[in-house]
Design a protein around this motif. Structure first.
Motif, PDB file in Angstrom:
ATOM      1  N   TYR A   1      37.108  41.050  34.517  1.00  0.00           N
ATOM      2  CA  TYR A   1      37.729  40.207  35.538  1.00  0.00           C
ATOM      3  C   TYR A   1      36.842  39.019  35.894  1.00  0.00           C
ATOM      4  N   THR A   2      35.550  39.282  36.053  1.00  0.00           N
ATOM      5  CA  THR A   2      34.667  38.249  36.599  1.00  0.00           C
ATOM      6  C   THR A   2      34.316  37.183  35.583  1.00  0.00           C
ATOM      7  N   ALA A   3      34.124  37.578  34.341  1.00  0.00           N
ATOM      8  CA  ALA A   3      33.840  36.560  33.342  1.00  0.00           C
ATOM      9  C   ALA A   3      35.133  35.811  33.026  1.00  0.00           C
TER      10      ALA A   3
ATOM     11  N   ASP B   1      34.800  46.108  34.943  1.00  0.00           N
ATOM     12  CA  ASP B   1      35.263  45.058  35.849  1.00  0.00           C
ATOM     13  C   ASP B   1      34.700  43.687  35.491  1.00  0.00           C
ATOM     14  N   ASP B   2      33.684  43.655  34.620  1.00  0.00           N
ATOM     15  CA  ASP B   2      33.148  42.365  34.195  1.00  0.00           C
ATOM     16  C   ASP B   2      34.205  41.560  33.447  1.00  0.00           C
TER      17      ASP B   2
END
Lengths: 227, 413
Positions: free
Chosen positions: B161-163, B158-159
């Motif tokens: 998405y966040t980065a 899911d990182d």
């Protein structure tokens, strides 16, 4: 006479096939009753042993019939013949043919175990009785290699008697024995016939043994002449 | 004890050394079979397990297996038509109607699908250039079709998405480029687009071809990178029943026309090597067993020769041919069974010894030492084959013994 003949040969002939056929036994006809000892004598090469192998179902005749205890065995399968050898016939050869890996008692018990008619304890008792009868009571745990020639041959006879055969066939049973042991063997054979009521056919060239027989079959060139 | 067994044992015990050697031969055959089978199957199972774990079971690609037929060939299929000077058309890449195909696949039971954009790109970090395959994925869908998430050793799926511009690298890629989580590198596509991306995760799948050559980004980023907005060129499928992969792939291919590869096809080169490996294993073990059989044949032939007189007397005593045969076949059986038991001990020792070895390996998969597969099947198969061979080796001399004519032997003395 309604007594069944133990062993009967009818016009028995054995020819070895080949480019020059060799006649081993020719037109042999005779009968042996229980309680009778018959000696087969003759010069070497006269077909004595060949006749014995035919009677013992070890060899198949080229012509003629063998009747054992009232029935013709010619048509039997080899398994049925083996069964007959096991239960009704006993063999003694010139050489003792004991199994060296088995002790005396085990050697005598071999045919009984194969037949499987008795329980192990009974077989053992019976084997011990036969051996004791032959004066081998203290030799039962020895191996054939530890016995004298005469003792070994007596063990071989004991083994032949293991399944209480009606017929005992012996091929030069004293051939490898000194005269003392040979005479002991003669006594045993006469007892087998006269006391135990078995039919005995003994191939021999020993005149002493032949003289003890009830009858003699003189063989020459494959032909049988009764004397 | 049965009479025939008794006699058989007496024969074997009489020729103790020869018997021991043939038993040893059988034991070596069985032992090495267990050892080698455990090693080979261990490796193969590990590889397949990894492949079907971290890779999709079926991939639909934006390619065709065979070029489309020319009109002349369509019209005169039976005629002697040959078309010269053909040039392939520059097709717009991507799966046409990909969304529709995805939608119809979603209707099917027993499978999960995810769209992907896969293409080559170059990672540049300082002076290092590393060529990679960039997979554009939807993390939410991706975790339903592969277990990439399980293979992550740093970061999370899911990182991505966040980065802002996140990329997840295989551990081999990261090592070659000399980057770690948090570093920013340039990703350059053949179309000339350059994106600055930040490493948000590193995975180690154990499959060298993945770890050394793959990178994962968001689907959208991959489309931007390759200047192919809204294009998907791979549909990744995971099945509930992996055995169905090949037949299902064939069905999809005939339905949609696009080249559809099952995991077996994708890993065909490795699976082909497995076949060769297994062939080598079975021939090696077969050779050992054949040698062992010669040993058994030898000892029993010797016994038959040596014990001809015993055989003659047993036959005259009333043993039938089958009884005599049984004696010698039992001897082979004993050699086979005793050899198998010793072979089991040897095989167990070999497997445990191999298991104790620790060393780094990097072939198709990465690991520390051998991959061993322990199963009682290896023991059962080894013993069954060895015992059957031993009985077969005994059968020839046994038959000869059964046919011996007692009269010949009695006369010969």
């Amino acid at each position: 006479m309604t007594e069944t003949l133990a062993l009967e040969a009818r016009a028995l002939t054995r020819v070895l096939p080949g480019p020059v056929p060799v006649t081993l036994v020719e037109n042999a006809t005779f009968a042996v009753r229980r309680g009778e000892m018959v000696a087969v004598t003759g010069p070497s090469g006269s077909g004595k042993s060949s006749l014995l192998y035919l009677l013992g179902l070890l060899d198949a005749p080229s012509a003629g019939q063998i009747w054992i205890e009232g029935s013709d065995v010619g048509g039997l399968s080899s398994d049925a013949q083996a069964r007959l050898r096991l239960g009704r016939l006993g063999f003694v050869f010139q050489f003792h043919f004991l199994l060296e890996e088995f002790d005396v008692l085990a050697n005598v018990m071999l045919p009984m175990r194969k037949l499987g008619r008795h329980r192990p304890a009974e077989m053992r008792a019976r084997a011990e009785a036969i051996l004791a009868d032959f004066g081998l009571a203290d030799q039962m745990r020895k191996y054939p290699g530890q016995l004298s020639g005469g003792q070994r041959q007596r063990v071989a006879v004991a083994r032949a008697l293991a399944n209480d055969p009606a017929i005992v066939l012996a091929d030069e049973p004293t051939g490898n024995l000194d005269s003392q042991n040979a005479h002991a063997m003669f006594d045993i054979f006469t007892r087998l016939a006269h006391e135990q009521n078995r039919a005995l056919v003994v191939v021999t060239h020993e005149h002493d043994l032949a003289a003890l027989a009830d009858r003699r079959l003189q063989m020459s060139d494959g032909r049988v002449a009764t004397t | 004890m049965p009479l025939e067994l008794d006699i058989a044992l007496s024969h074997l015990l009489r020729r103790r050394r020869q018997t021991a050697i043939s038993v040893l031969g059988v034991a070596l055959g069985v032992g090495f079979f267990i050892g080698i089978a455990s090693m080979m199957q261990g490796f193969q199972r590990y590889f397949i397990e990894k492949v079907i774990d971290v890779q999709p079971h079926i991939i639909v690609k934006d390619e065709f297996r065979a070029p489309a037929l020319q009109p002349a060939l369509l019209a005169y299929g039976e005629g002697a038509v040959e078309v010269f000077g053909l040039k392939p058309r520059d097709e717009v890449r991507g799966i046409r109607g990909g969304r529709a195909i995805l939608a119809s696949l979603r209707e099917m039971p027993g499978l999960r699908v995810a769209p992907t954009h896969t293409a080559q790109a170059l990672l540049r970090y300082g002076v290092k250039d590393v060529s990679v395959t960039v997979n554009g994925i939807e993390p939410a869908l991706e975790r339903r079709v592969t277990n990439l998430e399980k293979a992550l050793i740093r970061g999370a799926l899911d990182d991505l998405y966040t980065a802002g511009n996140g990329v997840i690298l295989g551990i081999g890629v990261a090592q070659k480029a000399g980057v770690t989580v948090g570093d920013t590198l340039s990703v350059i596509s053949p179309q000339g687009v350059v994106l600055k991306m930040k490493v948000v995760g590193i995975f180690s799948s154990g499959i060298v071809s993945m770890d050394n050559f793959e990178a994962y980004v968001l689907l959208k980023k991959a489309q931007i990178l390759h200047n192919q907005p809204n294009v998907i060129n791979r549909i990744r499928i995971r099945l509930d029943d992996i055995e169905q992969a090949e037949t299902f792939a064939r069905r999809l291919e005939s339905r949609f026309g696009y080249r559809t590869e099952s995991w077996q096809e994708a890993s065909r080169n490795v699976l082909g090597i497995f076949v060769i490996q297994n062939g080598i294993m079975y021939s090696t073990v077969g050779a050992i067993l054949i040698v062992a059989c010669f040993g058994i044949f030898n000892v029993i032939s010797t016994v038959v020769f040596e014990k001809a007189r015993d055989i003659a007397i047993l036959k005259s005593m009333g043993f039938a041919e089958a009884d005599i045969r049984r004696v010698f076949i039992i001897e082979g059986l004993i050699a086979g069974l005793v050899g198998s038991v010793f072979g089991w001990l040897l095989g167990y020792a070999i497997v445990e010894f191999l298991a104790s070895l620790r060393f780094p390996i990097e072939g198709f998969v990465r690991g520390e030492g051998f991959f061993l597969y322990r199963t009682s099947w290896h023991y059962a198969i080894g013993a069954a084959v060895a015992t059957a061979s031993a009985v077969f080796a005994a059968w020839l001399p046994a038959r000869r013994a059964a046919r011996l004519n007692p009269v010949d032997i009695v006369r010969g003395l």
